[in-house]
Motif scaffolding. Structure first.
Motif, PDB file in Angstrom:
ATOM      1  N   LEU A  55      14.884 -19.998  72.064  1.00  0.00           N
ATOM      2  CA  LEU A  55      15.738 -19.295  73.023  1.00  0.00           C
ATOM      3  C   LEU A  55      15.210 -19.459  74.446  1.00  0.00           C
ATOM      4  O   LEU A  55      15.962 -19.741  75.380  1.00  0.00           O
ATOM      5  N   ILE A  56      13.905 -19.267  74.596  1.00  0.00           N
ATOM      6  CA  ILE A  56      13.293 -19.345  75.934  1.00  0.00           C
ATOM      7  C   ILE A  56      13.338 -20.770  76.478  1.00  0.00           C
ATOM      8  O   ILE A  56      13.575 -20.990  77.671  1.00  0.00           O
ATOM      9  N   ASN A  71      15.576 -22.991  75.883  1.00  0.00           N
ATOM     10  CA  ASN A  71      16.953 -23.490  76.068  1.00  0.00           C
ATOM     11  C   ASN A  71      17.853 -22.448  76.737  1.00  0.00           C
ATOM     12  O   ASN A  71      19.066 -22.429  76.517  1.00  0.00           O
ATOM     13  N   THR A  72      17.240 -21.614  77.575  1.00  0.00           N
ATOM     14  CA  THR A  72      18.008 -20.516  78.170  1.00  0.00           C
ATOM     15  C   THR A  72      19.213 -21.002  78.979  1.00  0.00           C
ATOM     16  O   THR A  72      20.307 -20.461  78.866  1.00  0.00           O
ATOM     17  N   GLU A  73      19.001 -22.032  79.793  1.00  0.00           N
ATOM     18  CA  GLU A  73      20.074 -22.469  80.694  1.00  0.00           C
ATOM     19  C   GLU A  73      21.272 -23.017  79.913  1.00  0.00           C
ATOM     20  O   GLU A  73      22.421 -22.637  80.169  1.00  0.00           O
ATOM     21  N   ALA A 122      22.987 -20.182  78.066  1.00  0.00           N
ATOM     22  CA  ALA A 122      23.724 -19.316  78.991  1.00  0.00           C
ATOM     23  C   ALA A 122      25.046 -19.964  79.386  1.00  0.00           C
ATOM     24  O   ALA A 122      26.091 -19.306  79.435  1.00  0.00           O
ATOM     25  N   TYR A 142      22.848 -14.369  82.198  1.00  0.00           N
ATOM     26  CA  TYR A 142      22.620 -14.663  80.781  1.00  0.00           C
ATOM     27  C   TYR A 142      21.325 -15.448  80.565  1.00  0.00           C
ATOM     28  O   TYR A 142      20.725 -15.367  79.483  1.00  0.00           O
ATOM     29  N   ILE A 143      20.896 -16.208  81.581  1.00  0.00           N
ATOM     30  CA  ILE A 143      19.582 -16.861  81.483  1.00  0.00           C
ATOM     31  C   ILE A 143      18.500 -15.798  81.331  1.00  0.00           C
ATOM     32  O   ILE A 143      17.624 -15.900  80.462  1.00  0.00           O
ATOM     33  N   GLU A 144      18.575 -14.763  82.169  1.00  0.00           N
ATOM     34  CA  GLU A 144      17.581 -13.695  82.063  1.00  0.00           C
ATOM     35  C   GLU A 144      17.774 -12.913  80.763  1.00  0.00           C
ATOM     36  O   GLU A 144      16.803 -12.501  80.124  1.00  0.00           O
ATOM     37  N   ILE A 193      18.860 -14.024  77.870  1.00  0.00           N
ATOM     38  CA  ILE A 193      18.326 -14.790  76.730  1.00  0.00           C
ATOM     39  C   ILE A 193      16.806 -14.847  76.791  1.00  0.00           C
ATOM     40  O   ILE A 193      16.123 -14.746  75.764  1.00  0.00           O
ATOM     41  N   ASN A 194      16.255 -15.012  77.992  1.00  0.00           N
ATOM     42  CA  ASN A 194      14.795 -14.973  78.143  1.00  0.00           C
ATOM     43  C   ASN A 194      14.232 -13.641  77.640  1.00  0.00           C
ATOM     44  O   ASN A 194      13.228 -13.596  76.928  1.00  0.00           O
ATOM     45  N   GLY A 252      14.485 -13.417  73.898  1.00  0.00           N
ATOM     46  CA  GLY A 252      13.430 -14.203  73.249  1.00  0.00           C
ATOM     47  C   GLY A 252      12.101 -13.478  73.262  1.00  0.00           C
ATOM     48  O   GLY A 252      11.394 -13.420  72.245  1.00  0.00           O
TER      49      GLY A 252
END
Length: 272
Positions: free
Chosen positions: A11-12, A14-16, A19, A46-48, A50-51, A54
């Motif tokens: 997840l971390i 492939n965040t971008e 997202a 959504y990047i944050e 998902i980060n 994770g």
């Protein structure tokens, strides 16, 4: 836990792309078109998201990124307007959950997650989305109340402007629908201002009023009495038959009120 650890890293790492997949998926499923800046803002959020998701899978911490809270509040703020609807934001949550579920289902299969681990991750995602949903609704309600209060203040000021005609004489045109808020505004803000301007005669013109009820009629009569106590004579103009009937039904004696058909007649009476 090793499998969960691997999912967390995935997840971390492939965040971008994840997202972008979420945002594009929501827009596609809802057939929505939004400005580029709004799309970029959603992707950044959504990047944050998902980060944070994770990281939370490892430390098992059920919190929510501050960016998601702010994003939720900003979404609500954009809907606070006369035609804004909170439903335009809320309808995006079900497809967001669906797309998140689809993504995590694929990841779970790829990494061989147990059903228990899969349920744990889905629960964590839904909890974060629920908090975002609540923040959106709470912010919308609070901002809507503030917007309505500000609008009421502005309308109250516009509904009873003081128009100076000549020294010592002013017209108070009453405009629109006079409710209790506006009646109180006149009593608390307009009457003291009239006294400060050293006005001797006030022509209260009712020709622009759409509707009043018996309670408001009594409020306006009290305002006239207050002006009289301050040594300011009140002349009333523009009373239509329906307004006059409401005033009489409220128990006010029209014979106690100096009335004229229009402002011109009232001014002529003062110039005699």
């Amino acid at each position: 836990m090793n499998v969960i650890f691997n999912v967390s890293n995935h997840l971390i790492d492939n965040t971008e792309s994840l997202a972008e997949e979420i945002v594009d998926g929501v827009l596609y499923s809802m057939k929505l078109e939004i400005p580029l800046w709004e799309k970029e803002q959603a992707i950044e959020m959504y990047i944050e998201f998902i980060n944070f998701l994770g990281d939370s899978l490892i430390i098992e911490e059920e919190k929510i990124p501050e960016t998601l809270v702010e994003w939720s509040k900003n979404n609500a703020a954009r809907q606070v307007s006369p035609k804004g609807k909170i439903s335009e934001i809320l309808v995006r949550y079900p497809p967001t959950r669906e797309i998140f579920t689809d993504i995590m289902t694929k990841i779970s299969i790829d990494f061989g997650l147990t059903l228990e681990d899969y349920a744990f991750i889905i629960k964590r995602i839904n909890n974060m989305l629920d908090i975002s949903l609540n923040e959106t609704v709470f912010a919308f309600e609070r901002l809507s109340d503030e917007y309505k209060e500000e609008t009421q203040r502005e309308l109250a000021e516009l509904s009873a402007p003081i128009v100076l005609i000549k020294e010592g004489i002013a017209v108070l045109p009453l405009i629109g629908i006079i409710d209790s808020y506006r009646a109180n505004h006149i009593m608390e803000k307009i009457v003291p201002k009239i006294a400060e301007l050293q006005i001797r005669y006030v022509i209260a013109d009712f020709s622009g009023i759409f509707l009043i009820n018996s309670d408001i009629a009594r409020h306006l009569h009290q305002i006239g009495q207050m002006l009289n106590l301050l040594g300011i004579q009140t002349l009333t103009t523009g009373l239509r038959p329906d307004l006059a009937k409401t005033i009489v039904n409220s128990g006010i004696n029209l014979s106690e009120i100096t009335t004229f058909a229009n402002v011109k007649q009232a001014l002529e009476s003062l110039n005699q």
